[in-house]
Write a protein that holds these residues in place. Structure first.
Motif, PDB file in Angstrom:
ATOM      1  N   TRP A 115      41.247  13.560  36.125  1.00 38.15           N
ATOM      2  CA  TRP A 115      41.975  13.773  34.877  1.00 38.15           C
ATOM      3  C   TRP A 115      42.557  15.188  34.803  1.00 38.15           C
ATOM      4  O   TRP A 115      42.360  15.913  33.839  1.00 38.15           O
ATOM      5  N   MET A 116      43.208  15.578  35.867  1.00 38.98           N
ATOM      6  CA  MET A 116      44.001  16.807  35.969  1.00 38.98           C
ATOM      7  C   MET A 116      43.177  18.079  36.147  1.00 38.98           C
ATOM      8  O   MET A 116      43.701  19.178  36.008  1.00 38.98           O
ATOM      9  N   HIS A 117      41.886  17.959  36.473  1.00 35.25           N
ATOM     10  CA  HIS A 117      41.098  19.167  36.727  1.00 35.25           C
ATOM     11  C   HIS A 117      39.836  18.820  37.508  1.00 35.25           C
ATOM     12  O   HIS A 117      39.657  17.691  37.957  1.00 35.25           O
ATOM     13  N   GLU A 118      38.957  19.791  37.651  1.00 37.54           N
ATOM     14  CA  GLU A 118      37.735  19.621  38.430  1.00 37.54           C
ATOM     15  C   GLU A 118      36.787  18.619  37.768  1.00 37.54           C
ATOM     16  O   GLU A 118      36.788  18.461  36.558  1.00 37.54           O
ATOM     17  N   PRO A 119      35.945  17.953  38.577  1.00 33.76           N
ATOM     18  CA  PRO A 119      34.940  17.060  38.010  1.00 33.76           C
ATOM     19  C   PRO A 119      33.932  17.828  37.146  1.00 33.76           C
ATOM     20  O   PRO A 119      33.713  19.025  37.346  1.00 33.76           O
ATOM     21  N   TRP A 120      33.306  17.129  36.241  1.00 31.19           N
ATOM     22  CA  TRP A 120      32.351  17.768  35.331  1.00 31.19           C
ATOM     23  C   TRP A 120      31.199  18.426  36.078  1.00 31.19           C
ATOM     24  O   TRP A 120      30.656  19.431  35.611  1.00 31.19           O
ATOM     25  N   THR A 121      30.827  17.893  37.221  1.00 29.69           N
ATOM     26  CA  THR A 121      29.728  18.491  37.977  1.00 29.69           C
ATOM     27  C   THR A 121      30.104  19.877  38.499  1.00 29.69           C
ATOM     28  O   THR A 121      29.258  20.775  38.551  1.00 29.69           O
ATOM     29  N   VAL A 171      50.824  22.386  42.222  1.00 23.63           N
ATOM     30  CA  VAL A 171      49.432  22.144  41.840  1.00 23.63           C
ATOM     31  C   VAL A 171      48.740  23.407  41.327  1.00 23.63           C
ATOM     32  O   VAL A 171      47.845  23.335  40.486  1.00 23.63           O
ATOM     33  N   ASP A 172      49.130  24.574  41.805  1.00 22.30           N
ATOM     34  CA  ASP A 172      48.431  25.792  41.395  1.00 22.30           C
ATOM     35  C   ASP A 172      48.619  26.115  39.918  1.00 22.30           C
ATOM     36  O   ASP A 172      47.767  26.778  39.321  1.00 22.30           O
ATOM     37  N   VAL A 173      49.696  25.637  39.320  1.00 24.51           N
ATOM     38  CA  VAL A 173      49.872  25.829  37.874  1.00 24.51           C
ATOM     39  C   VAL A 173      48.801  25.041  37.117  1.00 24.51           C
ATOM     40  O   VAL A 173      48.227  25.528  36.148  1.00 24.51           O
ATOM     41  N   LEU A 174      48.511  23.830  37.594  1.00 19.29           N
ATOM     42  CA  LEU A 174      47.451  23.034  36.966  1.00 19.29           C
ATOM     43  C   LEU A 174      46.087  23.695  37.113  1.00 19.29           C
ATOM     44  O   LEU A 174      45.209  23.510  36.278  1.00 19.29           O
ATOM     45  N   TYR A 175      45.916  24.441  38.185  1.00 17.88           N
ATOM     46  CA  TYR A 175      44.627  25.079  38.463  1.00 17.88           C
ATOM     47  C   TYR A 175      44.624  26.567  38.133  1.00 17.88           C
ATOM     48  O   TYR A 175      43.774  27.305  38.625  1.00 17.88           O
ATOM     49  N   MET A 176      45.532  26.988  37.270  1.00 16.86           N
ATOM     50  CA  MET A 176      45.544  28.396  36.885  1.00 16.86           C
ATOM     51  C   MET A 176      44.185  28.802  36.315  1.00 16.86           C
ATOM     52  O   MET A 176      43.661  29.868  36.643  1.00 16.86           O
ATOM     53  N   HIS A 177      43.604  27.949  35.477  1.00 14.98           N
ATOM     54  CA  HIS A 177      42.294  28.277  34.905  1.00 14.98           C
ATOM     55  C   HIS A 177      41.255  28.490  36.004  1.00 14.98           C
ATOM     56  O   HIS A 177      40.409  29.376  35.899  1.00 14.98           O
ATOM     57  N   PHE A 178      41.348  27.697  37.067  1.00 15.94           N
ATOM     58  CA  PHE A 178      40.370  27.794  38.142  1.00 15.94           C
ATOM     59  C   PHE A 178      40.590  29.056  38.966  1.00 15.94           C
ATOM     60  O   PHE A 178      39.643  29.744  39.342  1.00 15.94           O
ATOM     61  N   HIS A 179      41.852  29.358  39.227  1.00 21.06           N
ATOM     62  CA  HIS A 179      42.151  30.614  39.920  1.00 21.06           C
ATOM     63  C   HIS A 179      41.697  31.802  39.061  1.00 21.06           C
ATOM     64  O   HIS A 179      41.146  32.775  39.576  1.00 21.06           O
ATOM     65  N   LYS A 180      41.919  31.708  37.769  1.00 19.74           N
ATOM     66  CA  LYS A 180      41.552  32.815  36.879  1.00 19.74           C
ATOM     67  C   LYS A 180      40.041  32.994  36.774  1.00 19.74           C
ATOM     68  O   LYS A 180      39.558  34.123  36.677  1.00 19.74           O
TER      69      LYS A 180
END
Length: 192
Positions: free
Chosen positions: A70-76, A143-152
């Motif tokens: 759903w557009m981001h990392e799994p809950w685990t 894809v990196d725009v979707l994962y900006m939170h993860f990069h941050k």
């Protein structure tokens, strides 16, 4: 180089997490062959929070292997982040970076892992065109725009970004052998 491999693959619904586990194993194989020291955690198998903090202190680079749910990392993976990084206060980061003299500046600069790096290795059912084509679902932003939170969140610790690896169409048109060959080439380019 000391490299931490975090496997966020998880069995859920119609997915068994096998592709992410396979990519994780490929990374271990390739990086070890390149002469790197590797430690690993399969997140869904459980982990010791303090041991994970020590792995972050040990590593020079971390590779986050995970599917998109759903557009981001799994809950685990999110749970791992919340438990490990939050408990890493004082070791992985000292504060959010702001100072009382000027509390509106410096946010995100309190990380203690400067000089270390992070890389994302992601699996998506979406075709590559969904990310790269203007007017398509992700508006051509990548894809990196979707994962900006993860990069941050990695940057918050002081880590810098390495190029993301992306497998596409993993359910509708899986090409596992091609993914593995492409991943090996990516790892050799980034870490070779």
């Amino acid at each position: 180089m000391n490299i931490l491999l975090l496997d966020g693959g998880k069995a859920f619904g119609h997915s068994h997490g096998e592709l992410n586990h396979t990519l994780h194993k490929k990374a271990k194989e390739v990086l070890t062959a390149l002469g790197h020291n590797v430690k690993e955690t399969v997140i869904d198998a459980g982990y010791d929070v303090e041991a994970e903090i020590e792995k972050f202190l040990w590593m020079d680079a971390v590779i986050w292997q995970m599917p998109s749910w759903w557009m981001h990392e799994p809950w685990t993976v999110k749970k791992y982040i919340d438990e490990v990084l939050t408990n890493g206060h004082g070791k992985l980061y000292h504060s959010d970076g702001r100072h009382s003299v000027n509390p509106t500046e410096g946010y995100g600069t309190g990380g203690l892992l400067q000089g270390k790096k992070h890389m994302l290795s992601l699996t998506w059912n979406a075709p590559i065109e969904a990310f790269t084509r203007e007017g398509d679902f992700f508006e051509g932003k990548g894809v990196d725009v979707l994962y900006m939170h993860f990069h941050k969140l990695n940057e918050f610790l002081g880590l810098t970004r390495l190029p993301t690896f992306l497998c596409n169409d993993v359910v509708k048109s899986p090409q596992v052998e091609q993914y593995l060959a492409d991943y090996q080439a990516h790892l050799e380019k980034v870490f070779g």
